[in-house]
Write a protein that holds these residues in place. Structure first.
Motif, mmCIF file in Angstrom:
data_model
loop_
_atom_site.group_PDB
_atom_site.id
_atom_site.type_symbol
_atom_site.label_atom_id
_atom_site.label_comp_id
_atom_site.label_asym_id
_atom_site.label_seq_id
_atom_site.Cartn_x
_atom_site.Cartn_y
_atom_site.Cartn_z
ATOM 1 N N ALA A 102 0.891 -1.256 0.169
ATOM 2 C CA ALA A 102 0.053 -0.055 -0.027
ATOM 3 C C ALA A 102 0.908 1.168 0.377
ATOM 4 C CB ALA A 102 -0.842 -0.092 1.153
ATOM 5 N N ARG A 103 2.066 1.196 0.773
ATOM 6 C CA ARG A 103 2.852 2.320 0.849
ATOM 7 C C ARG A 103 3.332 2.385 -0.803
ATOM 8 N NH1 ARG A 103 7.233 3.349 5.434
ATOM 9 N NH2 ARG A 103 7.973 1.659 4.874
ATOM 10 N N LEU A 104 3.818 1.437 -1.265
ATOM 11 C CA LEU A 104 4.591 1.358 -2.487
ATOM 12 C C LEU A 104 3.678 1.998 -3.559
ATOM 13 C CD1 LEU A 104 6.673 -1.953 -2.100
ATOM 14 C CD2 LEU A 104 7.765 0.341 -1.897
ATOM 15 N N VAL A 105 2.513 1.381 -3.623
ATOM 16 C CA VAL A 105 1.656 1.798 -4.686
ATOM 17 C C VAL A 105 1.072 3.126 -4.461
ATOM 18 C CG1 VAL A 105 1.186 -0.640 -5.584
ATOM 19 C CG2 VAL A 105 -0.276 0.540 -3.984
ATOM 20 N N GLY A 106 1.052 3.782 -3.393
ATOM 21 C CA GLY A 106 0.532 4.992 -2.966
ATOM 22 C C GLY A 106 -0.959 5.163 -3.154
ATOM 23 N N PRO A 107 -1.430 6.303 -2.791
ATOM 24 C CA PRO A 107 -2.990 6.385 -2.980
ATOM 25 C C PRO A 107 -3.615 6.174 -4.229
ATOM 26 C CG PRO A 107 -1.965 8.289 -1.639
ATOM 27 C CD PRO A 107 -0.546 7.624 -2.488
ATOM 28 N N SER A 108 -2.872 6.395 -5.337
ATOM 29 C CA SER A 108 -3.538 6.131 -6.565
ATOM 30 C C SER A 108 -3.591 4.670 -6.897
ATOM 31 C CB SER A 108 -2.822 6.872 -7.719
ATOM 32 O OG SER A 108 -1.388 6.320 -7.838
ATOM 33 N N GLY A 109 -3.085 3.878 -6.041
ATOM 34 C CA GLY A 109 -2.848 2.317 -6.520
ATOM 35 C C GLY A 109 -3.665 1.768 -5.546
ATOM 36 N N HIS A 110 -3.817 0.175 -5.711
ATOM 37 C CA HIS A 110 -4.785 -0.524 -5.009
ATOM 38 C C HIS A 110 -4.039 -1.693 -4.515
ATOM 39 C CE1 HIS A 110 -8.226 1.670 -7.101
ATOM 40 N NE2 HIS A 110 -7.336 1.967 -8.134
ATOM 41 N N VAL A 111 -4.531 -2.337 -3.275
ATOM 42 C CA VAL A 111 -4.077 -3.521 -2.598
ATOM 43 C C VAL A 111 -5.296 -4.175 -2.615
ATOM 44 C CG1 VAL A 111 -2.923 -4.670 -0.709
ATOM 45 C CG2 VAL A 111 -1.891 -2.633 -1.778
ATOM 46 N N VAL A 112 -5.426 -5.327 -3.154
ATOM 47 C CA VAL A 112 -6.594 -6.226 -2.899
ATOM 48 C C VAL A 112 -6.008 -7.629 -2.164
ATOM 49 C CG1 VAL A 112 -8.448 -7.392 -4.063
ATOM 50 C CG2 VAL A 112 -7.639 -5.460 -5.261
ATOM 51 N N CYS A 113 -6.672 -7.784 -0.934
ATOM 52 C CA CYS A 113 -6.171 -9.032 -0.184
ATOM 53 C C CYS A 113 -7.354 -10.165 -0.316
ATOM 54 C CB CYS A 113 -6.156 -8.535 1.310
ATOM 55 S SG CYS A 113 -4.867 -7.234 1.466
ATOM 56 N N PHE A 114 -6.827 -11.387 -0.234
ATOM 57 C CA PHE A 114 -7.824 -12.387 -0.229
ATOM 58 C C PHE A 114 -7.105 -13.368 1.105
ATOM 59 C CE2 PHE A 114 -7.572 -11.497 -4.602
ATOM 60 C CZ PHE A 114 -8.929 -11.127 -4.995
ATOM 61 N N GLU A 115 -8.200 -13.366 1.884
ATOM 62 C CA GLU A 115 -7.852 -13.943 3.354
ATOM 63 C C GLU A 115 -9.250 -14.402 3.924
ATOM 64 O OE1 GLU A 115 -6.694 -15.762 6.428
ATOM 65 O OE2 GLU A 115 -5.107 -14.708 5.299
ATOM 66 N N PRO A 116 -9.115 -16.090 3.815
ATOM 67 C CA PRO A 116 -10.586 -16.658 4.229
ATOM 68 C C PRO A 116 -10.716 -16.597 5.888
ATOM 69 C CG PRO A 116 -8.700 -18.310 3.862
ATOM 70 C CD PRO A 116 -8.183 -17.022 3.504
ATOM 71 N N LEU A 117 -9.518 -16.483 6.680
ATOM 72 C CA LEU A 117 -9.917 -16.783 8.244
ATOM 73 C C LEU A 117 -10.218 -15.204 8.705
ATOM 74 C CD1 LEU A 117 -6.615 -18.164 9.759
ATOM 75 C CD2 LEU A 117 -9.077 -19.089 9.747
ATOM 76 N N PRO A 118 -11.709 -15.231 9.274
ATOM 77 C CA PRO A 118 -12.148 -13.887 9.555
ATOM 78 C C PRO A 118 -11.376 -12.988 10.358
ATOM 79 C CG PRO A 118 -13.921 -15.812 9.786
ATOM 80 C CD PRO A 118 -12.502 -16.330 9.413
ATOM 81 N N GLU A 119 -10.798 -13.761 11.360
ATOM 82 C CA GLU A 119 -9.866 -13.010 12.284
ATOM 83 C C GLU A 119 -8.747 -12.231 11.536
ATOM 84 O OE1 GLU A 119 -8.831 -17.227 13.480
ATOM 85 O OE2 GLU A 119 -10.871 -15.990 12.549
#
Length: 295
Positions: free
Chosen positions: A108-125
Protein backbone atom coordinates in the motif's frame (compact mmCIF):
# COMPACT_ATOMS: atom_id res chain seq x y z
CA UNK A 1 2.42 2.07 21.36
CA UNK A 2 2.47 0.61 24.89
CA UNK A 3 5.42 1.07 27.25
CA UNK A 4 6.14 -2.68 27.05
CA UNK A 5 6.12 -2.60 23.25
CA UNK A 6 8.38 0.45 23.12
CA UNK A 7 10.88 -1.24 25.42
CA UNK A 8 10.75 -4.49 23.41
CA UNK A 9 11.18 -2.58 20.15
CA UNK A 10 14.24 -0.76 21.49
CA UNK A 11 15.82 -4.07 22.49
CA UNK A 12 15.08 -5.86 19.20
CA UNK A 13 16.18 -2.84 17.16
CA UNK A 14 19.77 -3.24 18.37
CA UNK A 15 19.92 -7.05 18.09
CA UNK A 16 21.98 -7.95 15.00
CA UNK A 17 19.96 -9.51 12.17
CA UNK A 18 22.27 -12.57 11.92
CA UNK A 19 21.55 -13.35 15.57
CA UNK A 20 17.80 -13.02 15.04
CA UNK A 21 18.01 -15.36 12.05
CA UNK A 22 20.07 -17.85 14.06
CA UNK A 23 17.52 -17.88 16.88
CA UNK A 24 14.62 -18.23 14.47
CA UNK A 25 16.17 -21.08 12.48
CA UNK A 26 17.55 -23.02 15.46
CA UNK A 27 14.92 -22.55 18.14
CA UNK A 28 13.52 -26.06 17.60
CA UNK A 29 16.89 -27.66 18.39
CA UNK A 30 17.00 -26.49 21.98
CA UNK A 31 14.35 -26.04 24.65
CA UNK A 32 16.28 -23.10 26.00
CA UNK A 33 16.38 -21.33 22.62
CA UNK A 34 12.71 -22.09 22.13
CA UNK A 35 11.82 -20.55 25.50
CA UNK A 36 13.87 -17.44 24.66
CA UNK A 37 12.13 -17.07 21.28
CA UNK A 38 8.67 -17.67 22.76
CA UNK A 39 9.29 -15.08 25.47
CA UNK A 40 10.59 -12.54 22.93
CA UNK A 41 7.64 -13.12 20.60
CA UNK A 42 5.18 -12.64 23.47
CA UNK A 43 6.48 -9.09 23.96
CA UNK A 44 5.55 -8.21 20.38
CA UNK A 45 2.25 -10.01 19.83
CA UNK A 46 -1.15 -8.42 20.25
CA UNK A 47 0.18 -4.87 20.58
CA UNK A 48 0.44 -1.93 18.20
CA UNK A 49 4.04 -1.38 17.18
CA UNK A 50 6.28 -0.09 14.41
CA UNK A 51 8.04 -2.33 11.87
CA UNK A 52 11.70 -2.09 12.76
CA UNK A 53 13.54 -3.04 9.56
CA UNK A 54 13.15 -3.84 5.89
CA UNK A 55 10.94 -2.35 3.20
CA UNK A 56 8.15 -1.76 5.71
CA UNK A 57 10.35 0.06 8.23
CA UNK A 58 8.39 2.73 10.07
CA UNK A 59 4.93 1.42 9.21
CA UNK A 60 2.61 0.84 12.15
CA UNK A 61 1.58 -2.76 12.65
CA UNK A 62 -0.08 -5.20 15.04
CA UNK A 63 0.78 -8.87 14.45
CA UNK A 64 -2.10 -10.04 16.68
CA UNK A 65 -1.32 -13.74 17.23
CA UNK A 66 0.74 -14.13 14.06
CA UNK A 67 4.48 -13.95 13.26
CA UNK A 68 6.58 -11.69 15.50
CA UNK A 69 8.95 -11.50 12.51
CA UNK A 70 6.45 -9.12 10.91
CA UNK A 71 7.11 -6.41 13.50
CA UNK A 72 10.85 -7.13 13.41
CA UNK A 73 10.73 -6.59 9.65
CA UNK A 74 12.89 -9.62 8.85
CA UNK A 75 10.13 -11.82 7.42
CA UNK A 76 10.91 -13.05 3.88
CA UNK A 77 13.26 -10.20 3.08
CA UNK A 78 13.73 -11.51 -0.47
CA UNK A 79 10.00 -10.99 -1.12
CA UNK A 80 10.13 -7.51 0.39
CA UNK A 81 13.01 -6.61 -1.92
CA UNK A 82 11.21 -7.98 -4.98
CA UNK A 83 8.07 -5.96 -4.24
CA UNK A 84 10.16 -2.84 -3.72
CA UNK A 85 11.77 -3.46 -7.12
CA UNK A 86 8.56 -3.96 -9.12
CA UNK A 87 5.75 -1.98 -7.44
CA UNK A 88 5.30 1.63 -8.46
CA UNK A 89 2.74 4.35 -7.62
CA UNK A 90 -0.60 3.68 -9.26
CA UNK A 91 -0.10 -0.08 -9.63
CA UNK A 92 -2.43 -2.82 -8.36
CA UNK A 93 -1.21 -5.60 -6.08
CA UNK A 94 -3.16 -8.77 -5.16
CA UNK A 95 -2.20 -10.54 -1.92
CA UNK A 96 -3.57 -14.10 -1.94
CA UNK A 97 -3.38 -15.57 1.56
CA UNK A 98 -2.70 -12.16 3.06
CA UNK A 99 -2.67 -13.31 6.71
CA UNK A 100 -2.70 -10.18 8.92
CA UNK A 101 -1.52 -7.82 6.19
CA UNK A 102 2.27 -7.51 6.49
CA UNK A 103 2.91 -7.44 2.74
CA UNK A 104 -0.38 -5.61 2.15
CA UNK A 105 0.68 -2.53 4.12
CA UNK A 106 4.13 -2.57 2.49
CA UNK A 107 2.49 -2.71 -0.94
CA UNK A 108 0.00 0.00 0.00
CA UNK A 109 2.87 2.38 0.72
CA UNK A 110 4.70 1.41 -2.49
CA UNK A 111 1.69 1.87 -4.82
CA UNK A 112 0.53 5.02 -3.04
CA UNK A 113 -2.96 6.53 -2.81
CA UNK A 114 -3.53 6.15 -6.56
CA UNK A 115 -2.79 2.42 -6.43
CA UNK A 116 -4.76 -0.54 -5.13
CA UNK A 117 -4.09 -3.46 -2.79
CA UNK A 118 -6.59 -6.34 -2.94
CA UNK A 119 -6.30 -8.99 -0.21
CA UNK A 120 -7.79 -12.48 -0.17
CA UNK A 121 -7.87 -14.01 3.32
CA UNK A 122 -10.39 -16.71 4.35
CA UNK A 123 -9.82 -16.55 8.13
CA UNK A 124 -12.24 -13.90 9.49
CA UNK A 125 -9.96 -12.83 12.35
CA UNK A 126 -7.04 -12.36 9.95
CA UNK A 127 -9.22 -10.38 7.54
CA UNK A 128 -10.28 -8.07 10.38
CA UNK A 129 -6.63 -7.63 11.37
CA UNK A 130 -5.71 -6.57 7.83
CA UNK A 131 -8.35 -3.86 8.03
CA UNK A 132 -7.08 -2.84 11.47
CA UNK A 133 -3.49 -2.53 10.22
CA UNK A 134 -4.69 -0.53 7.23
CA UNK A 135 -6.42 1.91 9.59
CA UNK A 136 -3.30 2.15 11.78
CA UNK A 137 -1.46 3.61 8.79
CA UNK A 138 -4.35 5.62 7.36
CA UNK A 139 -4.37 3.52 4.19
CA UNK A 140 -7.64 3.70 2.26
CA UNK A 141 -6.30 1.77 -0.74
CA UNK A 142 -6.53 -1.72 0.83
CA UNK A 143 -9.60 -3.90 0.13
CA UNK A 144 -10.15 -7.28 1.82
CA UNK A 145 -12.06 -10.26 0.42
CA UNK A 146 -12.82 -12.83 3.12
CA UNK A 147 -12.63 -15.86 0.87
CA UNK A 148 -10.14 -18.41 -0.41
CA UNK A 149 -9.03 -18.75 -4.02
CA UNK A 150 -9.25 -22.08 -5.80
CA UNK A 151 -10.04 -23.83 -9.04
CA UNK A 152 -13.85 -23.77 -8.64
CA UNK A 153 -16.58 -21.84 -6.83
CA UNK A 154 -17.75 -23.80 -3.79
CA UNK A 155 -17.97 -24.00 -0.01
CA UNK A 156 -14.97 -25.83 1.44
CA UNK A 157 -13.60 -26.93 4.81
CA UNK A 158 -10.70 -24.81 6.04
CA UNK A 159 -8.44 -26.40 8.63
CA UNK A 160 -7.28 -23.91 11.23
CA UNK A 161 -4.12 -23.83 13.31
CA UNK A 162 -3.07 -22.28 16.61
CA UNK A 163 -0.46 -20.52 14.41
CA UNK A 164 -2.54 -18.23 12.12
CA UNK A 165 -0.13 -18.56 9.19
CA UNK A 166 -0.52 -22.35 8.93
CA UNK A 167 -4.22 -22.80 8.12
CA UNK A 168 -5.16 -24.48 4.83
CA UNK A 169 -7.97 -25.89 2.72
CA UNK A 170 -8.85 -29.52 3.47
CA UNK A 171 -8.35 -30.33 -0.21
CA UNK A 172 -4.61 -29.83 0.25
CA UNK A 173 -4.68 -33.31 1.79
CA UNK A 174 -3.01 -32.82 5.14
CA UNK A 175 -3.71 -31.14 8.45
CA UNK A 176 -1.70 -28.04 9.40
CA UNK A 177 0.79 -28.07 12.25
CA UNK A 178 -0.88 -27.17 15.56
CA UNK A 179 -4.27 -28.15 14.10
CA UNK A 180 -7.03 -26.38 16.05
CA UNK A 181 -10.30 -27.02 14.20
CA UNK A 182 -12.31 -26.56 11.03
CA UNK A 183 -14.49 -23.80 9.60
CA UNK A 184 -16.47 -23.51 6.34
CA UNK A 185 -15.12 -20.95 3.86
CA UNK A 186 -16.18 -19.69 0.47
CA UNK A 187 -13.80 -20.67 -2.31
CA UNK A 188 -13.91 -18.77 -5.61
CA UNK A 189 -11.82 -18.65 -8.73
CA UNK A 190 -9.93 -15.44 -9.29
CA UNK A 191 -11.35 -15.33 -12.81
CA UNK A 192 -14.92 -15.28 -11.46
CA UNK A 193 -14.14 -12.64 -8.82
CA UNK A 194 -12.44 -10.42 -11.36
CA UNK A 195 -15.40 -10.71 -13.73
CA UNK A 196 -18.12 -10.10 -11.14
CA UNK A 197 -16.51 -7.74 -8.63
CA UNK A 198 -14.97 -5.30 -11.13
CA UNK A 199 -11.50 -5.46 -9.61
CA UNK A 200 -8.64 -3.42 -11.08
CA UNK A 201 -6.28 -5.47 -13.23
CA UNK A 202 -3.31 -6.76 -11.21
CA UNK A 203 0.27 -5.76 -11.93
CA UNK A 204 1.69 -8.06 -9.23
CA UNK A 205 0.16 -11.05 -7.46
CA UNK A 206 1.67 -12.61 -4.34
CA UNK A 207 0.39 -16.06 -3.37
CA UNK A 208 1.00 -17.99 -0.12
CA UNK A 209 -1.79 -20.51 0.45
CA UNK A 210 -0.17 -23.56 2.02
CA UNK A 211 -0.31 -26.03 -0.85
CA UNK A 212 -3.29 -24.78 -2.87
CA UNK A 213 -1.15 -22.70 -5.25
CA UNK A 214 -1.67 -24.84 -8.36
CA UNK A 215 -5.44 -24.94 -7.85
CA UNK A 216 -5.61 -21.16 -7.43
CA UNK A 217 -3.51 -20.61 -10.56
CA UNK A 218 -5.86 -22.90 -12.51
CA UNK A 219 -8.77 -20.71 -11.40
CA UNK A 220 -6.95 -17.59 -12.60
CA UNK A 221 -5.83 -18.75 -16.06
CA UNK A 222 -7.90 -16.25 -18.04
CA UNK A 223 -6.76 -13.29 -15.95
CA UNK A 224 -3.13 -14.38 -16.09
CA UNK A 225 -3.32 -14.77 -19.87
CA UNK A 226 -4.81 -11.31 -20.40
CA UNK A 227 -3.23 -9.19 -17.65
CA UNK A 228 0.23 -10.84 -17.50
CA UNK A 229 1.08 -9.77 -13.93
CA UNK A 230 4.34 -10.54 -12.18
CA UNK A 231 3.91 -13.34 -9.63
CA UNK A 232 5.47 -14.23 -6.29
CA UNK A 233 4.49 -17.72 -5.16
CA UNK A 234 5.50 -19.59 -2.01
CA UNK A 235 5.88 -23.26 -2.85
CA UNK A 236 4.75 -26.02 -0.50
CA UNK A 237 6.13 -29.05 -2.33
CA UNK A 238 4.06 -27.84 -5.27
CA UNK A 239 7.10 -27.12 -7.46
CA UNK A 240 6.16 -29.37 -10.39
CA UNK A 241 2.44 -28.58 -10.39
CA UNK A 242 3.09 -24.83 -10.26
CA UNK A 243 5.82 -24.76 -12.92
CA UNK A 244 3.72 -26.92 -15.25
CA UNK A 245 0.97 -24.29 -15.18
CA UNK A 246 3.47 -21.45 -15.53
CA UNK A 247 4.95 -23.13 -18.60
CA UNK A 248 1.50 -23.30 -20.20
CA UNK A 249 1.10 -19.58 -19.58
CA UNK A 250 4.55 -18.87 -21.07
CA UNK A 251 5.93 -17.60 -17.76
CA UNK A 252 9.52 -18.01 -16.57
CA UNK A 253 10.40 -18.46 -12.91
CA UNK A 254 13.30 -18.29 -10.46
CA UNK A 255 13.81 -18.82 -6.74
CA UNK A 256 14.13 -15.51 -4.96
CA UNK A 257 17.43 -15.04 -3.18
CA UNK A 258 18.94 -18.31 -4.40
CA UNK A 259 20.63 -19.78 -7.45
CA UNK A 260 18.98 -23.18 -6.90
CA UNK A 261 16.65 -24.45 -9.62
CA UNK A 262 12.92 -24.09 -8.95
CA UNK A 263 12.40 -27.85 -9.16
CA UNK A 264 15.00 -28.38 -6.44
CA UNK A 265 13.78 -25.61 -4.13
CA UNK A 266 12.84 -26.22 -0.50
CA UNK A 267 9.21 -26.72 0.43
CA UNK A 268 8.71 -23.10 1.52
CA UNK A 269 10.80 -21.32 -1.11
CA UNK A 270 9.45 -18.18 -2.73
CA UNK A 271 9.68 -17.96 -6.51
CA UNK A 272 9.21 -15.02 -8.83
CA UNK A 273 7.48 -15.72 -12.14
CA UNK A 274 7.19 -13.26 -15.00
CA UNK A 275 5.78 -13.40 -18.53
CA UNK A 276 8.42 -14.35 -21.08
CA UNK A 277 8.13 -10.86 -22.58
CA UNK A 278 9.59 -9.51 -19.30
CA UNK A 279 12.37 -12.03 -18.95
CA UNK A 280 14.82 -9.18 -18.44
CA UNK A 281 13.48 -8.78 -14.90
CA UNK A 282 14.49 -12.32 -13.95
CA UNK A 283 17.82 -11.90 -15.68
CA UNK A 284 18.51 -8.84 -13.54
CA UNK A 285 17.69 -10.90 -10.44
CA UNK A 286 20.15 -13.55 -11.55
CA UNK A 287 22.90 -10.94 -11.71
CA UNK A 288 22.18 -9.70 -8.17
CA UNK A 289 24.15 -11.03 -5.16
CA UNK A 290 22.97 -14.57 -4.39
CA UNK A 291 21.08 -14.43 -7.71
CA UNK A 292 18.47 -16.78 -9.08
CA UNK A 293 18.46 -19.65 -11.57
CA UNK A 294 15.96 -18.81 -14.29
CA UNK A 295 13.68 -21.65 -15.42
Amino acid sequence: MSRVNRAASMVFAVVPQPLLRFLSHNQWRSQTLRRVCTWGASLLKGRDGVILRGTGQGLRFNVAGSHSAFILGNHETEVQEFLAAVLRPGMTYYDVGANVGFFAVIAARLVGPSGHVVCFEPLPENARQIEYNARLNGFSNIAVHSEALGGSNRTEVFQTSAEPTWGMLATVGKAPDKFSGQIPVNVRTLDSIFASDHLPRPDVIKMDIEGAEAEALTGAMKLLQTSRPHLVIELHRTNLAVTTILDKLDYRSAVLGSSIAVQDADWDANIAAVPCEHLDLLESLAKAPGGSAVA
